[in-house]
Design a protein around this motif. Sequence first.
Motif, PDB file in Angstrom:
ATOM      1  N   ALA A   1       0.844  -1.203   0.000  1.00  0.00           N
ATOM      2  CA  ALA A   1       0.000   0.000   0.000  1.00  0.00           C
ATOM      3  C   ALA A   1       0.873   1.244   0.000  1.00  0.00           C
ATOM      4  CB  ALA A   1      -0.924   0.005   1.214  1.00  0.00           C
ATOM      5  N   PHE A   2       0.485   2.232  -0.779  1.00  0.00           N
ATOM      6  CA  PHE A   2       1.179   3.518  -0.727  1.00  0.00           C
ATOM      7  C   PHE A   2       0.165   4.651  -0.892  1.00  0.00           C
ATOM      8  CE2 PHE A   2       1.099   3.107  -5.369  1.00  0.00           C
ATOM      9  CZ  PHE A   2       0.929   4.424  -5.799  1.00  0.00           C
ATOM     10  N   GLY A   3       0.565   5.824  -0.438  1.00  0.00           N
ATOM     11  CA  GLY A   3      -0.254   7.017  -0.584  1.00  0.00           C
ATOM     12  C   GLY A   3       0.550   8.112  -1.251  1.00  0.00           C
ATOM     13  N   VAL A   4      -0.114   8.945  -2.016  1.00  0.00           N
ATOM     14  CA  VAL A   4       0.564  10.028  -2.727  1.00  0.00           C
ATOM     15  C   VAL A   4      -0.138  11.349  -2.417  1.00  0.00           C
ATOM     16  CG1 VAL A   4      -0.836   9.653  -4.814  1.00  0.00           C
ATOM     17  CG2 VAL A   4       1.357  10.846  -4.994  1.00  0.00           C
ATOM     18  N   ASP A   5       0.665  12.388  -2.250  1.00  0.00           N
ATOM     19  CA  ASP A   5       0.129  13.723  -1.995  1.00  0.00           C
ATOM     20  C   ASP A   5       1.189  14.734  -2.396  1.00  0.00           C
ATOM     21  OD1 ASP A   5      -1.660  15.656  -1.269  1.00  0.00           O
ATOM     22  OD2 ASP A   5      -1.844  15.059   0.820  1.00  0.00           O
ATOM     23  N   GLU A   6       0.823  16.009  -2.361  1.00  0.00           N
ATOM     24  CA  GLU A   6       1.776  17.042  -2.711  1.00  0.00           C
ATOM     25  C   GLU A   6       1.879  18.060  -1.578  1.00  0.00           C
ATOM     26  OE1 GLU A   6      -2.134  18.689  -3.540  1.00  0.00           O
ATOM     27  OE2 GLU A   6      -1.194  16.845  -4.250  1.00  0.00           O
ATOM     28  N   ILE A   7       3.017  18.720  -1.501  1.00  0.00           N
ATOM     29  CA  ILE A   7       3.189  19.819  -0.565  1.00  0.00           C
ATOM     30  C   ILE A   7       3.817  20.987  -1.319  1.00  0.00           C
ATOM     31  CG2 ILE A   7       3.401  18.361   1.485  1.00  0.00           C
ATOM     32  CD1 ILE A   7       6.397  18.781   1.361  1.00  0.00           C
TER      33      ILE A   7
ATOM     34  N   LEU B   1       4.978  13.649  -3.234  1.00  0.00           N
ATOM     35  CA  LEU B   1       5.592  12.696  -2.319  1.00  0.00           C
ATOM     36  C   LEU B   1       4.792  11.398  -2.313  1.00  0.00           C
ATOM     37  CD1 LEU B   1       6.200  15.077   0.729  1.00  0.00           C
ATOM     38  CD2 LEU B   1       7.702  14.651  -1.197  1.00  0.00           C
ATOM     39  N   ALA B   2       5.480  10.272  -2.430  1.00  0.00           N
ATOM     40  CA  ALA B   2       4.846   8.956  -2.352  1.00  0.00           C
ATOM     41  C   ALA B   2       5.370   8.244  -1.113  1.00  0.00           C
ATOM     42  CB  ALA B   2       5.136   8.130  -3.601  1.00  0.00           C
ATOM     43  N   TYR B   3       4.458   7.757  -0.279  1.00  0.00           N
ATOM     44  CA  TYR B   3       4.808   7.103   0.974  1.00  0.00           C
ATOM     45  C   TYR B   3       4.326   5.657   0.973  1.00  0.00           C
ATOM     46  CZ  TYR B   3       4.882  11.997   2.656  1.00  0.00           C
ATOM     47  OH  TYR B   3       5.109  13.345   2.818  1.00  0.00           O
ATOM     48  N   GLN B   4       5.124   4.769   1.537  1.00  0.00           N
ATOM     49  CA  GLN B   4       4.636   3.432   1.851  1.00  0.00           C
ATOM     50  C   GLN B   4       3.887   3.506   3.174  1.00  0.00           C
ATOM     51  OE1 GLN B   4       7.698   0.464   1.925  1.00  0.00           O
ATOM     52  NE2 GLN B   4       6.281  -1.233   2.233  1.00  0.00           N
ATOM     53  N   ILE B   5       2.656   3.028   3.208  1.00  0.00           N
ATOM     54  CA  ILE B   5       1.815   3.180   4.407  1.00  0.00           C
ATOM     55  C   ILE B   5       1.242   1.812   4.787  1.00  0.00           C
ATOM     56  CG2 ILE B   5       1.243   5.627   4.245  1.00  0.00           C
ATOM     57  CD1 ILE B   5      -1.255   4.905   2.693  1.00  0.00           C
ATOM     58  N   GLU B   6       2.062   0.986   5.366  1.00  0.00           N
ATOM     59  CA  GLU B   6       1.646  -0.341   5.800  1.00  0.00           C
ATOM     60  C   GLU B   6       1.963  -0.523   7.267  1.00  0.00           C
ATOM     61  OE1 GLU B   6       3.434  -3.351   3.380  1.00  0.00           O
ATOM     62  OE2 GLU B   6       3.430  -2.081   1.608  1.00  0.00           O
TER      63      GLU B   6
ATOM     64  N   ALA C   1      -8.105  -1.040   5.702  1.00  0.00           N
ATOM     65  CA  ALA C   1      -6.780  -1.650   5.539  1.00  0.00           C
ATOM     66  C   ALA C   1      -5.682  -0.597   5.520  1.00  0.00           C
ATOM     67  CB  ALA C   1      -6.741  -2.465   4.247  1.00  0.00           C
ATOM     68  N   ILE C   2      -5.969   0.594   4.988  1.00  0.00           N
ATOM     69  CA  ILE C   2      -5.001   1.691   5.018  1.00  0.00           C
ATOM     70  C   ILE C   2      -5.731   2.960   5.440  1.00  0.00           C
ATOM     71  CG2 ILE C   2      -3.628   0.676   3.172  1.00  0.00           C
ATOM     72  CD1 ILE C   2      -4.674   2.915   1.344  1.00  0.00           C
ATOM     73  N   SER C   3      -4.982   3.897   5.935  1.00  0.00           N
ATOM     74  CA  SER C   3      -5.552   5.182   6.338  1.00  0.00           C
ATOM     75  C   SER C   3      -4.711   6.302   5.759  1.00  0.00           C
ATOM     76  CB  SER C   3      -5.581   5.308   7.866  1.00  0.00           C
ATOM     77  OG  SER C   3      -5.931   6.622   8.246  1.00  0.00           O
ATOM     78  N   ASN C   4      -5.351   7.202   5.021  1.00  0.00           N
ATOM     79  CA  ASN C   4      -4.619   8.333   4.479  1.00  0.00           C
ATOM     80  C   ASN C   4      -4.318   9.374   5.544  1.00  0.00           C
ATOM     81  OD1 ASN C   4      -5.122   7.225   1.744  1.00  0.00           O
ATOM     82  ND2 ASN C   4      -4.460   9.272   1.137  1.00  0.00           N
ATOM     83  N   GLY C   5      -4.832   9.155   6.760  1.00  0.00           N
ATOM     84  CA  GLY C   5      -4.424  10.012   7.856  1.00  0.00           C
ATOM     85  C   GLY C   5      -2.925   9.907   8.100  1.00  0.00           C
ATOM     86  N   ILE C   6      -2.343   8.726   7.796  1.00  0.00           N
ATOM     87  CA  ILE C   6      -0.895   8.546   7.909  1.00  0.00           C
ATOM     88  C   ILE C   6      -0.181   9.485   6.948  1.00  0.00           C
ATOM     89  CG2 ILE C   6       0.994   6.890   7.672  1.00  0.00           C
ATOM     90  CD1 ILE C   6      -1.000   4.676   8.292  1.00  0.00           C
ATOM     91  N   VAL C   7      -0.712   9.617   5.732  1.00  0.00           N
ATOM     92  CA  VAL C   7      -0.114  10.509   4.739  1.00  0.00           C
ATOM     93  C   VAL C   7      -0.145  11.948   5.227  1.00  0.00           C
ATOM     94  CG1 VAL C   7      -0.315  11.391   2.386  1.00  0.00           C
ATOM     95  CG2 VAL C   7      -0.662   8.963   2.824  1.00  0.00           C
TER      96      VAL C   7
END
Length: 275
Positions: free
Chosen positions: A15-21, A32-37, A225-231
Amino acid sequence: MRWGLEHRVLGSIRAFGVDEIAYSRGHKYLTLAYQIEAGMVRLLWVGKERTVKTFEGFFTMLWQETCAGIEFVGSDMWRPYIRVIRERCSQAVHILDRFHIVAKMNDALDDVRAEEARTLARNGREPVLKKARWCLLKRAGNLTVNQKGRLKELLRYNLKSVRAYLLKEDFQQLWTYQSPTWAGKFLDAWCTATLRSRIEPMKKIARMCRRHRPLILNWFKAKGAISNGIVEGLNNKAKLCIRKSYGFRSPEILEMALYHALGKLPEPKLTHEFY
């Protein structure tokens, strides 16, 4: 940092999440792409700007076998992200970030309140919406005693802002469903009622929800299974890292700082021991 990138082991990514800053004024962004497991949360990749070409660089960096093993992807509603994920990672369950949906709804409600407050002032009406912003935007459980009393008073008026607030609060019931089918029925009913409300900013949100309906309902298919709150949490750490590196504004230097702080990169063995 370069040694760490060359020697890091990506392994299987589920699982990964993507966002921008934003890293500078003038709409300059880093993707930015993060692994969120569970057991592995780290920064995987940094790209300049937030375009289709930029984001495709992330999938180019990954091996094809790694891409094939991805099960869940989280993102916001930025079209380049949605397009690239659909083309390069179609087997994964793509989940729209619920925090961005709620944030856009709050922005719409705030637009309604601000416009109606100006209209009341122009017409010489009682300024009932004065200092009412946070009464309408905060969640009910976070209101102070005074704000609760102010909100109770506001709900007595037949205002667009009040109707928009009730629509926003009603929408929160969506996240309590367990079944994607019943969640979809609720979402359809909410969109229909909102489109009949004649409140244009809220109607815009309803049209957005209809347009992205399958991706919103994927949140229920993932079953937490995943939470974008981590992102969002990692983005806050990334922004802090950028603030600490004041004076260095080039994307290359910021990329190094972000990998160093969030990448969990391996470190070379030192030739000397320090005591």
